[in-house]
Design a protein around this motif. Structure first.
Motif, PDB file in Angstrom:
ATOM      1  N   LEU A 123      47.096  43.837  13.196  1.00  0.00           N
ATOM      2  CA  LEU A 123      45.763  43.089  13.529  1.00  0.00           C
ATOM      3  C   LEU A 123      46.196  42.509  14.964  1.00  0.00           C
ATOM      4  O   LEU A 123      45.294  42.474  15.730  1.00  0.00           O
ATOM      5  CB  LEU A 123      45.157  42.091  12.731  1.00  0.00           C
ATOM      6  CG  LEU A 123      44.465  42.771  11.475  1.00  0.00           C
ATOM      7  CD1 LEU A 123      43.857  41.604  10.580  1.00  0.00           C
ATOM      8  CD2 LEU A 123      43.401  43.712  11.977  1.00  0.00           C
ATOM      9  N   ALA A 124      47.279  41.812  14.973  1.00  0.00           N
ATOM     10  CA  ALA A 124      47.662  41.127  16.367  1.00  0.00           C
ATOM     11  C   ALA A 124      47.714  42.158  17.493  1.00  0.00           C
ATOM     12  O   ALA A 124      47.679  41.963  18.464  1.00  0.00           O
ATOM     13  CB  ALA A 124      49.096  40.502  15.870  1.00  0.00           C
ATOM     14  N   ARG A 125      48.401  43.434  17.206  1.00  0.00           N
ATOM     15  CA  ARG A 125      48.379  44.219  18.022  1.00  0.00           C
ATOM     16  C   ARG A 125      47.255  44.699  18.580  1.00  0.00           C
ATOM     17  O   ARG A 125      47.046  45.099  19.783  1.00  0.00           O
ATOM     18  CB  ARG A 125      49.366  45.536  17.381  1.00  0.00           C
ATOM     19  CG  ARG A 125      50.821  45.081  17.431  1.00  0.00           C
ATOM     20  CD  ARG A 125      51.787  46.654  17.409  1.00  0.00           C
ATOM     21  NE  ARG A 125      51.348  47.369  16.111  1.00  0.00           N
ATOM     22  CZ  ARG A 125      52.326  46.966  15.198  1.00  0.00           C
ATOM     23  NH1 ARG A 125      53.020  46.219  14.913  1.00  0.00           N
ATOM     24  NH2 ARG A 125      51.834  47.646  13.867  1.00  0.00           N
ATOM     25  N   VAL A 126      46.444  44.972  17.803  1.00  0.00           N
ATOM     26  CA  VAL A 126      44.731  45.399  18.145  1.00  0.00           C
ATOM     27  C   VAL A 126      44.304  44.298  18.834  1.00  0.00           C
ATOM     28  O   VAL A 126      43.360  44.435  20.009  1.00  0.00           O
ATOM     29  CB  VAL A 126      44.170  45.703  16.759  1.00  0.00           C
ATOM     30  CG1 VAL A 126      42.621  45.836  17.183  1.00  0.00           C
ATOM     31  CG2 VAL A 126      44.602  46.772  15.943  1.00  0.00           C
ATOM     32  N   ARG A 127      44.205  43.011  18.402  1.00  0.00           N
ATOM     33  CA  ARG A 127      43.846  41.802  19.268  1.00  0.00           C
ATOM     34  C   ARG A 127      44.379  41.761  20.495  1.00  0.00           C
ATOM     35  O   ARG A 127      43.761  41.351  21.480  1.00  0.00           O
ATOM     36  CB  ARG A 127      44.109  40.584  18.456  1.00  0.00           C
ATOM     37  CG  ARG A 127      43.405  40.413  17.019  1.00  0.00           C
ATOM     38  CD  ARG A 127      43.474  39.059  16.442  1.00  0.00           C
ATOM     39  NE  ARG A 127      42.946  38.098  17.549  1.00  0.00           N
ATOM     40  CZ  ARG A 127      43.182  36.810  17.354  1.00  0.00           C
ATOM     41  NH1 ARG A 127      43.822  36.438  16.079  1.00  0.00           N
ATOM     42  NH2 ARG A 127      42.673  35.889  18.148  1.00  0.00           N
ATOM     43  N   ALA A 128      45.780  42.023  20.698  1.00  0.00           N
ATOM     44  CA  ALA A 128      46.167  42.062  21.909  1.00  0.00           C
ATOM     45  C   ALA A 128      45.735  42.855  22.948  1.00  0.00           C
ATOM     46  O   ALA A 128      45.395  42.693  24.367  1.00  0.00           O
ATOM     47  CB  ALA A 128      47.764  42.509  21.990  1.00  0.00           C
ATOM     48  N   GLN A 129      45.243  44.196  22.666  1.00  0.00           N
ATOM     49  CA  GLN A 129      44.423  45.174  23.193  1.00  0.00           C
ATOM     50  C   GLN A 129      43.199  44.704  23.676  1.00  0.00           C
ATOM     51  O   GLN A 129      42.311  45.400  24.420  1.00  0.00           O
ATOM     52  CB  GLN A 129      44.486  46.435  22.673  1.00  0.00           C
ATOM     53  CG  GLN A 129      45.939  46.952  22.603  1.00  0.00           C
ATOM     54  CD  GLN A 129      46.123  48.381  21.746  1.00  0.00           C
ATOM     55  OE1 GLN A 129      45.524  49.151  22.316  1.00  0.00           O
ATOM     56  NE2 GLN A 129      46.671  48.647  20.736  1.00  0.00           N
ATOM     57  N   LEU A 130      42.477  43.808  23.046  1.00  0.00           N
ATOM     58  CA  LEU A 130      41.186  43.328  23.124  1.00  0.00           C
ATOM     59  C   LEU A 130      41.196  41.990  23.671  1.00  0.00           C
ATOM     60  O   LEU A 130      40.066  41.084  23.565  1.00  0.00           O
ATOM     61  CB  LEU A 130      40.605  43.235  21.757  1.00  0.00           C
ATOM     62  CG  LEU A 130      40.286  44.531  21.222  1.00  0.00           C
ATOM     63  CD1 LEU A 130      39.621  44.420  19.464  1.00  0.00           C
ATOM     64  CD2 LEU A 130      39.464  45.568  21.764  1.00  0.00           C
ATOM     65  N   ASP A 131      42.378  41.502  24.310  1.00  0.00           N
ATOM     66  CA  ASP A 131      42.257  40.140  24.927  1.00  0.00           C
ATOM     67  C   ASP A 131      42.260  39.337  24.148  1.00  0.00           C
ATOM     68  O   ASP A 131      41.407  37.984  24.507  1.00  0.00           O
ATOM     69  CB  ASP A 131      41.159  40.065  26.178  1.00  0.00           C
ATOM     70  CG  ASP A 131      41.828  41.388  27.299  1.00  0.00           C
ATOM     71  OD1 ASP A 131      42.825  41.532  27.445  1.00  0.00           O
ATOM     72  OD2 ASP A 131      40.674  41.688  27.703  1.00  0.00           O
ATOM     73  N   GLY A 132      42.707  39.278  22.614  1.00  0.00           N
ATOM     74  CA  GLY A 132      42.554  37.887  21.979  1.00  0.00           C
ATOM     75  C   GLY A 132      41.332  37.811  21.199  1.00  0.00           C
ATOM     76  O   GLY A 132      40.879  37.040  20.363  1.00  0.00           O
ATOM     77  N   GLU A 133      40.617  38.987  21.084  1.00  0.00           N
ATOM     78  CA  GLU A 133      39.350  39.010  20.447  1.00  0.00           C
ATOM     79  C   GLU A 133      39.630  38.690  18.980  1.00  0.00           C
ATOM     80  O   GLU A 133      40.397  39.568  18.466  1.00  0.00           O
ATOM     81  CB  GLU A 133      38.577  40.030  20.537  1.00  0.00           C
ATOM     82  CG  GLU A 133      37.077  40.311  20.141  1.00  0.00           C
ATOM     83  CD  GLU A 133      36.448  41.334  20.358  1.00  0.00           C
ATOM     84  OE1 GLU A 133      35.745  42.161  19.643  1.00  0.00           O
ATOM     85  OE2 GLU A 133      36.390  41.936  21.479  1.00  0.00           O
ATOM     86  N   ARG A 134      39.034  37.839  18.057  1.00  0.00           N
ATOM     87  CA  ARG A 134      38.878  37.797  16.984  1.00  0.00           C
ATOM     88  C   ARG A 134      38.340  39.106  16.078  1.00  0.00           C
ATOM     89  O   ARG A 134      37.559  39.515  16.406  1.00  0.00           O
ATOM     90  CB  ARG A 134      38.300  36.395  16.234  1.00  0.00           C
ATOM     91  CG  ARG A 134      38.925  35.215  16.919  1.00  0.00           C
ATOM     92  CD  ARG A 134      38.053  34.106  16.390  1.00  0.00           C
ATOM     93  NE  ARG A 134      36.628  34.042  16.624  1.00  0.00           N
ATOM     94  CZ  ARG A 134      35.786  33.638  15.793  1.00  0.00           C
ATOM     95  NH1 ARG A 134      36.169  33.236  14.635  1.00  0.00           N
ATOM     96  NH2 ARG A 134      34.404  33.397  16.272  1.00  0.00           N
TER      97      ARG A 134
END
Length: 288
Positions: A123-134
């Protein structure tokens, strides 16, 4: 002579007081006549009931599909060929919050709890690609109240009134939770509604008729019948007049068992009711 313009002169009005009843009779019907004409309803398409979903992953928007693609790439359990979990719904507000509902595949041996523990690293890798989106991962459940409570991020299932005919769900919470669970501009409730398919409405439990009846019984020290629902970390959860209450007694009670209780405390801010199975003596003599 008055210089006010009128409808008869075909000029814009500067003073609404110049309109007489005669003017209204000749002018008003002409303005709305086109709106009063019958409008044809669209034809019913029976094939539309079986039409495929517009977006994959059960997404509610094209922006939500993008999150589903990222999760499928980063999370091995969501792989198309070797994965054990499926994404069943996604609701997203880009840049703020995404809710994802996941369930085990029909032929897989994965547990339902695995949906809640996809993996913090993934999930952290996905959030990083979304600019920190929860990203809030929800386990799909057959029980509508459990699914709604999980989608809202509640720790336990509150009293929920389901109006299946119109697809509405009235979630009864404490005063604090009504304001807090809704989220910024009601975003948490809106995304939970889109995710579950239920139009969720948060309401204070203290405003219900059942709450007032419980309070009257507490003031009168009157015993009520409660049904055991299950065990929690704080004690035994029981249902009284359609609302949930907490009994300090932890063991020796079977699910579905009925017992007499009295209301000891009611907290409208948290929406909690506390009961005891130690009844107060009424002074009435015991029948022999």
């Amino acid at each position: 002579m008055s210089q006010r313009r009128t409808v008869d002169q075909g000029l814009p009005l500067e003073d609404h007081t110049s309109i007489s009843p005669a003017h209204l009779r000749c002018w008003y019907p002409q303005r709305i006549s086109s709106e009063l004409k019958p409008q044809a309803l669209p034809a019913f398409d029976a094939n539309g009931l079986h039409a495929p979903e517009r977006y994959p992953y059960g997404a509610r928007s094209a922006a939500a599909v993008y999150v589903g693609d990222l999760l499928s790439q980063e999370v091995p359990d969501l792989g198309q060929l070797t994965g054990t979990l499926d994404i069943v719904a996604i609701a997203r507000r880009p840049g703020v919050l995404t809710k994802v509902a996941i369930r085990p595949r029909s032929m897989a041996d994965a547990r339902l709890e695995a949906a809640r523990g996809i993996g913090a690293d993934h999930l952290a890798r996905v959030r990083a690609q979304l600019d920190g989106e929860r990203i809030h991962v929800v386990a799909w459940q057959r029980s509508a109240p459990a699914y709604i409570a999980d989608a809202l991020g509640l720790g336990e299932i509150p009293p929920i009134v389901l109006l299946a005919g119109i697809g509405h769900a009235r979630v009864l919470l404490g005063e604090i939770d009504v304001r807090g669970i809704a989220g910024w501009r009601g975003l948490n409730t809106l995304l939970a509604s889109a995710l579950t398919g239920w139009r969720i409405r948060l309401e204070p439990v203290a405003a219900t008729a059942a709450w007032r009846r419980l309070r009257a019984a507490m003031l009168a020290r009157r015993a009520l019948t409660a049904a055991v629902i299950g065990q929690t970390e704080r004690g035994t959860r029981v249902e009284v007049l359609g609302l949930y209450a907490l009994l300090a007694r932890r063991a020796g009670l079977a699910q579905g068992q009925d017992l007499a209780v009295r209301i000891t405390r009611m907290d409208p801010d948290e929406g909690r009711v506390f009961v005891s199975d130690r009844l107060v003596a009424t002074g009435q003599l015991t029948l022999l």
